[in-house]
Design an enzyme around this catalytic site. Structure first.
Site, PDB file in Angstrom:
ATOM      1  N   SER A 139       0.832  -1.204   0.000  1.00  0.00           N
ATOM      2  CA  SER A 139       0.000   0.000   0.000  1.00  0.00           C
ATOM      3  C   SER A 139       0.866   1.253   0.000  1.00  0.00           C
ATOM      4  CB  SER A 139      -0.916   0.019   1.226  1.00  0.00           C
ATOM      5  OG  SER A 139      -1.797  -1.078   1.206  1.00  0.00           O
TER       6      SER A 139
HETATM    7  N1  SAH Z   1      -0.894  -4.651   4.008  1.00  0.00           N
HETATM    8  C1  SAH Z   1      -0.276  -4.991   2.757  1.00  0.00           C
HETATM    9  C2  SAH Z   1      -1.219  -4.707   1.615  1.00  0.00           C
HETATM   10  C3  SAH Z   1      -1.081  -5.718   0.552  1.00  0.00           C
HETATM   11  S1  SAH Z   1      -2.312  -5.639  -0.726  1.00  0.00           S
HETATM   12  C4  SAH Z   1       1.063  -4.271   2.584  1.00  0.00           C
HETATM   13  O1  SAH Z   1       1.285  -3.259   3.247  1.00  0.00           O
HETATM   14  O2  SAH Z   1       1.887  -4.733   1.807  1.00  0.00           O
HETATM   15  C5  SAH Z   1      -3.608  -6.611  -0.050  1.00  0.00           C
HETATM   16  C6  SAH Z   1      -3.271  -8.027   0.330  1.00  0.00           C
HETATM   17  O3  SAH Z   1      -4.501  -8.659   0.687  1.00  0.00           O
HETATM   18  C7  SAH Z   1      -2.679  -8.863  -0.801  1.00  0.00           C
HETATM   19  O4  SAH Z   1      -1.449  -9.405  -0.359  1.00  0.00           O
HETATM   20  C8  SAH Z   1      -3.735  -9.953  -1.063  1.00  0.00           C
HETATM   21  O5  SAH Z   1      -3.177 -11.209  -1.419  1.00  0.00           O
HETATM   22  C9  SAH Z   1      -4.426 -10.012   0.296  1.00  0.00           C
HETATM   23  N2  SAH Z   1      -5.785 -10.581   0.255  1.00  0.00           N
HETATM   24  C10 SAH Z   1      -6.743 -10.437  -0.702  1.00  0.00           C
HETATM   25  N3  SAH Z   1      -7.857 -11.114  -0.355  1.00  0.00           N
HETATM   26  C11 SAH Z   1      -7.590 -11.727   0.830  1.00  0.00           C
HETATM   27  C12 SAH Z   1      -8.341 -12.587   1.696  1.00  0.00           C
HETATM   28  N4  SAH Z   1      -9.591 -12.971   1.406  1.00  0.00           N
HETATM   29  N5  SAH Z   1      -7.741 -13.008   2.847  1.00  0.00           N
HETATM   30  C13 SAH Z   1      -6.465 -12.635   3.170  1.00  0.00           C
HETATM   31  N6  SAH Z   1      -5.714 -11.838   2.386  1.00  0.00           N
HETATM   32  C14 SAH Z   1      -6.268 -11.385   1.232  1.00  0.00           C
END
Ligand code: SAH
Length: 213
Positions: free
Chosen positions: A64
């Site tokens: 993010s």
């Molecule tokens: N907090 C992270 C944001 C990553 S983007 C950072 O700072 O890097 C969002 C993440 O949510 C992705 O890695 C994606 O694989 C995950 N995601 C999407 N759907 C999900 C679900 N149902 N359960 C767990 N993770 C999920």
């Protein structure tokens, strides 16, 4: 795995920028000032790590944007030892921010590749979340509930009922809601059945996926 004076200088500039965009929570700004974001990115993006931008982290996902991380972290109103559930561990950067703010962090990721990568990276950087798990965040972590707050870091088409049920009374759920563009939404649990809703403008996230690979 180097963190240099140059990186620290770039972090100071990022913190100044975030203050200018309205982030006031000191513990959020301090955490961002300390965490080597360049080590959470593929080395080809490392030079850009302190720009206020999202970047690819593999498996079609993104780390993010720092402003988004700061904004969500501020909405959580983290107190030391708060038990926080994060949905979407991804690179682990948001996890690290919450850990440095003194929270006990439980985090779920549904991409196995990212789950494994981040499980190795965080301890290497001396960051120890309470619990990292591989699975579907829509279900939350009923065995570890209730939580002081819950943060969803992917765009959710709906508010997962399981997450509402796993929030303490008085607890805060921060979730970007919507399909293409998301509205940052804060739910505060008032009692067993009532939640107060606040909305904070548009953001853009990768989708929160259910039962898909
Ligand atoms: N907090 C992270 C944001 C990553 S983007 C950072 O700072 O890097 C969002 C993440 O949510 C992705 O890695 C994606 O694989 C995950 N995601 C999407 N759907 C999900 C679900 N149902 N359960 C767990 N993770 C999920």
């Amino acid at each position: 795995m180097k963190d240099t004076a140059k990186h620290q200088g770039l972090r100071n500039q990022l913190v100044t920028l975030l203050k200018g965009k309205g982030i006031t929570d000191k513990s959020v700004l301090e955490a961002i000032n300390k965490i080597p974001r360049h080590l959470f990115l593929n080395s080809s993006f490392a030079d850009y790590a302190y720009q206020d931008k999202a970047f690819p982290i593999g498996a079609g996902q993104t780390i993010s944007q720092p402003y988004t991380v700061a904004f969500q972290s501020q909405l959580l109103e983290v107190k030391k030892d708060h038990k926080i559930l994060e949905i979407g561990t991804g690179s682990g950067y948001q996890t690290a921010v919450l850990c440095l703010m003194g929270a006990k962090v439980y985090s779920i990721e549904r991409q196995n590749e990212l789950f494994k990568q981040t499980s190795i990276l965080l301890p290497k950087l001396g960051i120890r979340p309470k619990h990292l798990s591989f699975g579907d965040g829509y279900k939350g972590l009923p065995n570890h509930a209730p939580f002081d707050s819950i943060i969803v870091t992917a765009g959710a088409p709906i508010i997962p009922q399981a997450l509402m049920a796993q929030l303490k009374i008085g607890g805060r759920l921060v979730i970007p809601l919507g399909e293409d563009i998301q509205i940052m939404t804060l739910l505060i649990r008032k009692n067993e059945t009532q939640f107060e809703k606040h909305e904070f403008g548009d953001f853009k996230f990768v989708p929160l996926l259910e039962n898909k690979n």
